[in-house]
Motif scaffolding. Structure first.
Motif, mmCIF file in Angstrom:
data_model
loop_
_atom_site.group_PDB
_atom_site.id
_atom_site.type_symbol
_atom_site.label_atom_id
_atom_site.label_comp_id
_atom_site.label_asym_id
_atom_site.label_seq_id
_atom_site.Cartn_x
_atom_site.Cartn_y
_atom_site.Cartn_z
ATOM 1 N N PRO A 240 1.094 -1.130 -0.127
ATOM 2 C CA PRO A 240 0.131 -0.093 -0.108
ATOM 3 C C PRO A 240 0.988 0.965 0.115
ATOM 4 N N ILE A 241 0.782 2.191 -1.066
ATOM 5 C CA ILE A 241 1.363 3.378 -0.988
ATOM 6 C C ILE A 241 0.256 4.449 -1.320
ATOM 7 N N LEU A 242 0.972 5.663 -0.816
ATOM 8 C CA LEU A 242 0.041 7.137 -0.779
ATOM 9 C C LEU A 242 0.230 7.612 -2.257
ATOM 10 N N SER B 278 -5.228 3.172 -14.312
ATOM 11 C CA SER B 278 -6.195 2.570 -13.133
ATOM 12 C C SER B 278 -5.256 1.590 -12.095
ATOM 13 N N LEU B 279 -5.734 1.806 -10.644
ATOM 14 C CA LEU B 279 -4.886 1.129 -9.796
ATOM 15 C C LEU B 279 -5.925 0.326 -8.836
ATOM 16 N N MET B 280 -5.508 -0.571 -8.250
ATOM 17 C CA MET B 280 -6.414 -1.123 -7.336
ATOM 18 C C MET B 280 -6.119 -0.329 -5.884
ATOM 19 N N GLN B 281 -7.209 0.120 -5.415
ATOM 20 C CA GLN B 281 -7.503 0.759 -4.002
ATOM 21 C C GLN B 281 -7.006 -0.158 -2.920
ATOM 22 N N SER B 282 -6.332 0.409 -1.818
ATOM 23 C CA SER B 282 -5.845 -0.330 -0.571
ATOM 24 C C SER B 282 -6.073 0.309 0.517
ATOM 25 N N GLU B 283 -6.280 -0.611 1.407
ATOM 26 C CA GLU B 283 -6.456 -0.028 3.023
ATOM 27 C C GLU B 283 -5.077 0.749 3.527
ATOM 28 N N ALA B 284 -5.091 1.627 4.211
ATOM 29 C CA ALA B 284 -4.079 2.188 4.850
ATOM 30 C C ALA B 284 -3.187 1.224 5.733
ATOM 31 N N PRO B 285 -2.003 1.250 5.575
ATOM 32 C CA PRO B 285 -1.237 0.098 6.616
ATOM 33 C C PRO B 285 -1.409 0.688 8.029
ATOM 34 N N CYS B 286 -1.319 -0.338 8.928
ATOM 35 C CA CYS B 286 -1.717 0.013 10.430
ATOM 36 C C CYS B 286 -0.499 0.841 11.040
ATOM 37 N N ALA B 287 -0.774 1.061 12.066
ATOM 38 C CA ALA B 287 0.407 2.013 12.709
ATOM 39 C C ALA B 287 1.617 1.061 12.936
ATOM 40 N N GLN B 288 1.438 -0.371 13.465
ATOM 41 C CA GLN B 288 2.342 -1.364 13.835
ATOM 42 C C GLN B 288 3.339 -1.522 12.442
ATOM 43 N N LYS B 289 2.574 -1.978 11.042
ATOM 44 C CA LYS B 289 3.308 -2.089 10.056
ATOM 45 C C LYS B 289 4.256 -0.598 9.351
ATOM 46 N N ALA B 290 3.544 0.426 9.739
ATOM 47 C CA ALA B 290 4.104 1.675 9.553
ATOM 48 C C ALA B 290 5.352 1.848 10.252
ATOM 49 N N ALA B 291 5.429 1.448 11.330
ATOM 50 C CA ALA B 291 6.531 1.620 12.373
ATOM 51 C C ALA B 291 7.754 0.381 11.880
#
Length: 624
Positions: free
Chosen positions: A467-469, A610-623
Motif C-alpha cells: 500500500p502506497i500513498l 487505473s490502480l487497485m485501491q488499498s487500505e492504509a497500513p496499520c500503525a504497527q506495519k508503518a513503524a
C-alpha cells in the motif's frame, strides 16, 4: 569286482540323472522363452508407448500453439488502412513500398515466414519478401484453396510446398474488406522446419499427415511426401490441381501394419538399405487443420528389455537346476556352483547399479535444466528492472537543462545574500544580516527539497508491492517535472483530494509513471499556445483512476495502436527512446492495474492509470 561294477553303475546312473536334469532344464528354458517372450515383449511395448505418449502430446501441443498463434494475424493485418488502399490503388508505387516495408517488419516481429497481399484475380501486389529474388510479388495464386476460401469470405487454411520459395509451410488467409465489399486477400505463411529440428532429439520419428494421408512433416526427411496407404485417383487429382506437393515424390513407403490394441499399431517400414525397421505407432488428430500426428517409437528397447527379462529368468531357472545337480554331486561341486551363483548375482547387481547411475544422471540433467530456467527467469527480471532504471535516468537526462537552471537560481541567490550579509556585518547592521541569513536558509531548504525528490526518483526501486500513498506519488512527480513545466510555460490543473488515497504499488515506480505521463504531455503541447494539463482522480468499484490530459493535437489511430510498443515514438530523433510508455505500461500491470491512452472528445490526448485501491497500513506495519 562286483563292487567296482556297482560303483561304476552308480556313477553312470548319476551321470545319466545329471544329463536328464540338464536336458529337462534346457528344454524347459527353451519352451518358457518361446511361450513367454512374445507376451513380455507386448507388455514392454505397451509400457514404452505409454512412456513416449508425452512426446506425442508435446508435438501436438506445439503445432496447436502455432496454429492458434498465427490464425488471427491475417484478420488483424487485413484491417490496416494501408492494406485496403493498396488494393484500391495498386498503381501507387510509394503506397506499395510502404505496405511492403510494413509487411516485412510485421513478419520479422511475429516470426512469420511470409505475409503477402493478393488482389481479386489472384495476383500478389505486395509481400514481406518483396526484396528477395524469389519474391511473391507478381505471382498468381488463384489456384490455391486458401485464396478461393478467403475470397468467398471464409478463413483460408492450407499446407503445401511453396511453388515460388520451395519451402513447406502452412497458410492462413482472410478477406480484405472495404466496408462489406471484398477487395482482396491477405495471406500469411509459417514454415515447419523448426518443429522438425525439435523432434530430431531422441530416437522417435514424428510424422504429420494431411487429410489424404500424405506425410508433409517429419524429422526423417526421406519420408517427406510419402504415404503409408496408396492414394486414390481423386486425391492425386486434387493435389495436382492445387500444386500442393511435387507429384513425382508421392511414393508409397513399403510397410506392413498390424493392430496392437485399440490405440496402437505395430509397423515395419523398409529403410533406404532395404532393411525393415520395427515401430510401435500411436497417433493423435488435430481436427482444426485435418492433420494426424504419428509417433513412431522403435521397438528395439522393448525387445531388449524382454530378452533381458527372459535371460534373467532363464539364468534363475538354470541356477535352480544347477542347485539340484549340486545336491546330487559331491559337496565340493556344491561350493563351486555357489561361487558361480555369486558371480551371476554380482553381475546382476552391477546391472542394477549401472541402471541406478543412469537414472541419477537423468535426474541431475533435469535439475540442471530447472536451474537454468530459474536463472533465465532471474536474468529476465533483472533486465526488466534495468530497463525501468534506464527509462528513469533518460527522463532525468532530458530534463537536465531545466534542473540545472533550477539549481543555479537558488545558488546565485545564496551567493548574493552571503555577500550582502558580509557587507551588512561590516557596517554593523545586524538585523539586515539576520534577514539575509534567513533568506539563505530558505534557498538551501529549496535545494534540499529538489535534491531529495531527484534522489528518491533515481534510486533503484524494490520489487515488492505494498500500500502506497497516491497523493504523495503525484505530488513528487509534479515536483520533479516542475522545472520542465515552468520552462514550457505550462500550467497544471490539479486539485489534490482532501483525504489520503492508498493504492497497491511501489512509490518510486508509480512516481516514474506519472512523471513520464506529465513529461509526454508537455512534449505534446510544444507548439500549443497557453499549454494546460488536467489531472483528474476518480474512484470506482475498488479501483482508483487518474486521468492526465493535454491540449495537444491528439493521436492518430496508428499511434494509439502502437502506444505501448517498446522503442515506438512520434518524437523527433534525439528527443526520446520510445521506452517511457512501454515501461509505464509494464509497471502499472505489475501493480495489478492498467494504463490506456486515447484522444479526448474536446481535443488533445488523455492517459488513464487505473490502480487497485488499498487500505492504509496499520500503525504497527508503518513503524516496521
Amino acid at each position: 569286482m562286483s563292487f567296482q561294477v556297482i560303483k561304476r553303475g552308480r556313477i553312470e546312473q548319476k551321470a545319466g540323472l545329471v544329463a536328464l536334469i540338464l536336458a529337462g532344464v534346457f528344454g524347459f528354458l527353451i519352451a518358457a522363452s518361446a511361450l513367454f517372450f512374445p507376451a513380455l515383449e507386448r507388455v514392454y511395448l505397451g509400457q514404452l508407448a505409454q512412456k513416449e505418449a508425452s512426446t506425442l502430446t508435446l508435438a501436438v501441443e506445439g503445432l496447436n500453439g502455432s496454429l492458434r498463434r498465427f490464425e488471427a494475424l491475417p484478420k488483424l493485418i487485413s484491417e490496416r488502412p494501408e492494406v485496403i488502399r493498396a488494393l484500391q490503388t495498386p498503381s501507387d508505387p510509394a503506397l506499395i513500398e510502404r505496405v511492403n516495408t510494413d509487411l516485412h517488419r510485421t513478419a520479422e516481429m511475429v516470426g512469420l515466414s511470409d505475409i503477402f497481399l493478393i488482389d481479386r484475380t489472384g495476383l500478389t501486389i505486395a509481400a514481406s519478401n518483396h526484396w528477395k529474388e524469389l519474391s511473391f510479388v507478381g505471382q498468381n495464386f488463384e489456384y490455391r484453396p486458401y485464396f478461393t476460401l478467403a475470397l468467398s469470405g471464409k478463413q483460408g487454411r492450407f499446407f503445401a510446398l511453396g511453388t515460388t520459395s520451395g519451402e513447406r509451410g502452412y497458410f492462413f488467409a482472410e478477406a480484405v474488406r472495404d466496408g462489406s465489399d471484398i477487395v482482396g486477400v491477405l495471406a500469411v505463411k509459417f514454415t515447419v522446419d523448426a518443429f522438425e529440428e525439435a523432434w530430431s532429439v531422441g530416437d522417435n520419428v514424428v510424422v504429420v499427415t494431411d487429410d489424404v494421408g500424405v506425410v508433409f512433416m517429419s524429422n526423417r526427411p526421406r519420408w517427406h511426401f510419402r504415404t503409408f496407404e496408396p492414394l486414390t485417383a481423386p486425391s492425386r487429382a486434387a493435389i495436382e490441381a492445387t500444386r500442393k506437393y511435387p507429384m513425382d515424390q508421392l511414393v508409397l513407403l513399403e510397410n506392413t501394419q498390424t493392430l496392437f490394441d485399440s490405440s496402437l499399431k505395430r509397423m515395419a517400414i523398409t529403410d533406404a538399405t532395404g532393411q525393415p525397421e520395427d515401430f510401435i505407432v500411436q497417433t493423435q488428430a488435430i481436427p482444426e487443420a485435418q492433420w494426424e500426428v504419428w509417433l513412431f517409437t522403435p521397438t528395439g528397447p522393448a525387445w531388449n528389455r524382454a530378452m533381458g527379462t527372459v535371460a534373467t529368468a532363464a539364468l534363475l531357472l538354470l541356477l535352480a537346476g544347477l542347485i539340484v545337480i549340486v545336491v546330487i554331486q559331491r559337496r565340493v561341486q556344491l561350493q563351486e556352483r555357489i561361487a558361480a551363483a555369486l558371480l551371476i548375482k554380482e553381475e546382476l547387481e552391477q546391472r542394477v547399479t549401472q541402471r541406478t547411475a543412469e537414472l541419477n544422471e537423468a535426474n541431475r540433467n533435469i535439475m540442471q535444466e530447472v536451474e537454468e530456467r530459474r536463472s533465465a527467469e532471474i536474468r529476465l527480471r533483472q533486465t526488466q528492472t534495468e530497463l525501468v532504471q534506464a527509462g528513469k535516468l533518460a527522463a532525468l537526462g532530458q530534463m537536465s537543462a531545466a534542473l540545472s537552471h533550477e539549481f543555479n537560481q537558488p545558488l546565485t541567490a545564496v551567493k548574493s545574500f552571503a555577500r550582502n550579509a558580509a557587507a551588512y556585518l561590516d557596517r554593523g547592521e545586524h538585523e539586515k544580516v539576520r534577514q539575509n541569513v534567513g533568506m539563505i536558509d530558505d534557498m538551501v531548504d529549496r535545494l534540499v527539497a529538489i535534491s531529495t525528490h531527484l534522489r528518491n526518483f533515481a534510486r533503484r526501486p524494490g520489487e515488492r508491492t505494498q500500500p502506497i500513498l497516491l497523493n504523495q506519488a503525484i505530488e513528487s512527480a509534479l515536483a520533479i517535472v516542475e522545472p520542465k513545466l515552468r520552462a514550457a510555460g505550462c500550467h497544471v490543473n490539479w486539485i489534490p483530494p482532501d483525504e489520503e488515497i492508498w493504492v497497491q504499488g511501489g512509490q518510486v515506480r508509480l512516481q516514474q509513471v506519472f512523471m513520464n505521463l506529465l513529461s509526454n504531455a508537455v512534449d505534446a503541447m510544444i507548439k500549443t499556445p497557453d499549454p494546460l494539463i488536467d489531472i483528474a482522480l476518480e474512484r470506482q468499484q475498488g479501483k482508483v483512476c487518474v486521468d492526465v490530459r493535454d491540449r495537444g493535437t491528439g493521436m492518430t489511430q496508428e499511434n494509439i495502436a502502437q502506444l505501448f510498443d517498446p522503442f515506438y515514438t512520434t518524437k523527433e530523433p534525439g528527443h526520446g527512446m520510445g521506452l517511457g510508455l512501454s515501461i509505464s505500461y509494464n509497471i502499472v500491470r505489475d501493480f495489478g492495474g492498467s494504463l490506456s491512452g486515447q484522444n479526448h472528445p474536446e481535443g488533445g490526448a488523455v492517459f488513464s492509470v487505473s490502480l487497485m485501491q488499498s487500505e492504509a497500513p496499520c500503525a504497527q506495519k508503518a513503524a516496521e
